[in-house]
Design an enzyme around this catalytic site. Structure first.
Site, PDB file in Angstrom:
ATOM      1  N   GLY A  38      44.302  78.986  72.039  1.00 57.55           N
ATOM      2  CA  GLY A  38      43.922  79.265  73.422  1.00 57.55           C
ATOM      3  C   GLY A  38      42.758  80.233  73.512  1.00 57.55           C
ATOM      4  N   THR A  57      49.727  80.509  66.484  1.00 58.31           N
ATOM      5  CA  THR A  57      48.732  79.439  66.355  1.00 58.31           C
ATOM      6  C   THR A  57      48.329  78.928  67.730  1.00 58.31           C
ATOM      7  OG1 THR A  57      49.711  78.815  64.232  1.00 58.31           O
ATOM      8  CG2 THR A  57      48.217  77.229  65.248  1.00 58.31           C
ATOM      9  N   ASP A  58      49.294  78.774  68.611  1.00 59.55           N
ATOM     10  CA  ASP A  58      48.989  78.395  69.997  1.00 59.55           C
ATOM     11  C   ASP A  58      48.088  79.431  70.653  1.00 59.55           C
ATOM     12  OD1 ASP A  58      50.225  75.944  70.348  1.00 59.55           O
ATOM     13  OD2 ASP A  58      52.081  76.770  71.159  1.00 59.55           O
ATOM     14  N   LEU A  59      48.440  80.693  70.507  1.00 56.43           N
ATOM     15  CA  LEU A  59      47.680  81.751  71.171  1.00 56.43           C
ATOM     16  C   LEU A  59      46.252  81.835  70.631  1.00 56.43           C
ATOM     17  CD1 LEU A  59      50.403  84.548  71.343  1.00 56.43           C
ATOM     18  CD2 LEU A  59      49.754  82.912  73.111  1.00 56.43           C
TER      19      LEU A  59
END
Length: 421
Positions: free
Chosen positions: A196, A191-193
């Site tokens: 980003g 989810t972070d990636l």
């Protein structure tokens, strides 16, 4: 005659250099990015901008900096390995936001930058005089990207956000895990990636628009919205057909067969049949041609209905031989397949080695470290690893003098009063 080892080294060198020779510059050459983000999503985004040639100035708290610096073990030379993969091609500057002089340094830096990216809780930077409206007045062309857990509006706006929380509330954990088992976290912070990546695309679009308007703008990106957007077909199945998905392990809700199959020695091979032609070819190769002729399995819709019966036959078959046997049988076929690799197998894979994806750089504290470089190659531009992840505050004085034009006396004063470090 060149030996095999020398040829491999030559291929790796050419793979790294053929699209990033010195005659080219990065697509974002000349763009300055002020990076106020920490952890993964924001730093991942700004690292991609740095790979593309932007000058990324990572602003950190003097007392410890980015939390990821401490996320270990493992540590190499006192630096957490966790920090390395999302912070190359950056300069580290330490600014004390509790100091009025430090805030002014931050404002001066924002006035010189094309992009500012931050992941503070909503309202925090506004209270420090570093919000979009305040900085826009001094730099109308500034692209100000705010990355939060839930966005600037809505009932959750002021809650802190982490990858695993957004993945939980956004449905990813609920659909991930063994059939009939507990929900599982994905092995890396997807989810972070994804957030980003969305952010990096939005910033590039805003830079392009600025070419025609002359104005910057504010961009809001958040973890939860990104995760819900990434539900793609699973989300669509629920919204349009009311289907609440079950956890299926490595299997697919809409395609059969499509999963990891255990082999005789206990390893796994993943197979995917996305068409009837692929399924027929797969059945021929594994010695079960009668399956593709069975009316119960004649098309994908039927195979989904009779999922367990079909997979039981295929699973039993794969247990008869080891992975090498099946990989050889599947080689050259029309259906995709691949071994479920350990990380050792990943990085020793001859394809990964020959394309030169892993690079070695010299780090000022940790010595030689290895980094997975950019996966994208350009024919007319550089996209590469130019700088190792920075030591905390490594470039403070350089940026104050060269970017902001501060005198040596002013830099000394700021250091003495702990406005910077």
């Amino acid at each position: 005659m060149l030996n095999k080892s020398t040829l491999l080294l030559m291929r790796r060198y050419l793979a790294r250099r053929c699209f990033s020779t010195q005659q080219f510059v990065g697509p974002l050459e000349g763009i300055k990015v002020m990076d106020l983000t920490r952890i993964v999503a924001g730093p991942f985004c700004t690292m991609i901008l740095g790979d593309l040639g932007a000058e990324v100035i990572k602003v950190e708290h003097p007392n410890g900096g980015d939390e990821c610096r401490k996320w270990g073990p493992p540590f190499i030379g006192g630096e957490a390995c966790y920090f390395f993969p999302v912070n190359r091609n950056k300069k580290s500057v330490c600014i004390n936001f509790k100091s009025a002089a430090g805030i002014q340094v931050a404002r001066d830096l924002a006035a010189k930058c094309d992009v500012l990216m931050e992941n503070f809780v909503p309202g925090k930077l506004d209270s420090l005089g570093l919000g979009y409206e305040a900085l826009k007045a001094e730099n109308p062309g500034l692209i100000y990207a705010s990355l939060t857990g839930y966005g600037p509006t809505g009932p959750y706006a002021n809650r802190p956000g982490y990858d695993v929380i957004a993945a939980s509330e956004g449905g990813l954990l609920g659909i991930t895990g063994p059939q009939g088992g507990d929900p599982c976290k994905v092995g890396v912070a997807m989810t972070d990636l994804a957030t980003g990546l969305y952010a990096h695309g939005a910033i590039l679009a805003a830079l392009l628009q600025r070419n025609s308007t002359g104005r910057g703008q504010k961009i809001d990106i958040n973890l939860l919205s990104t995760q819900v957007a990434c539900l793609i077909n699973i989300g669509s199945n629920y919204l349009n057909a009311g289907v609440e998905p079950a956890r299926l392990g490595t299997a697919h809700a809409s395609l059969v067969p499509y999963e990891s199959l255990q082999t005789k020695e206990g390893a796994y091979i993943t197979i995917c049949c996305g068409s009837n032609q692929q399924f027929e070819d797969f059945c021929q190769r594994i010695g079960l041609p009668q399956l593709s002729a069975d009316p119960k399995f004649e098309n994908n819709a039927q195979r989904v209905v009779h999922r367990e019966e079909l997979l039981r036959k295929i699973r039993d078959k794969f247990l008869e031989h080891d992975s090498d046997f099946w990989l050889e049988k599947l080689r050259g076929g029309s259906s995709p397949y691949g071994r479920v690799n350990s990380l050792q197998q990943v990085f020793e894979d001859r394809h990964i080695q020959e394309i030169g994806l892993v690079e070695e750089v010299d780090h000022p504290k940790s010595g030689k470290i290895k980094i997975v470089g950019p996966p994208v190659k350009f024919s007319e531009a550089r996209n590469d690893v130019r700088m190792p992840p920075p030591v905390l505050g490594e470039h403070t004085e350089q940026v104050l003098r060269e970017t902001l034009g501060y005198s040596s006396e002013k830099v000394s004063e700021l250091l003495k009063c702990s406005a910077v470090a």
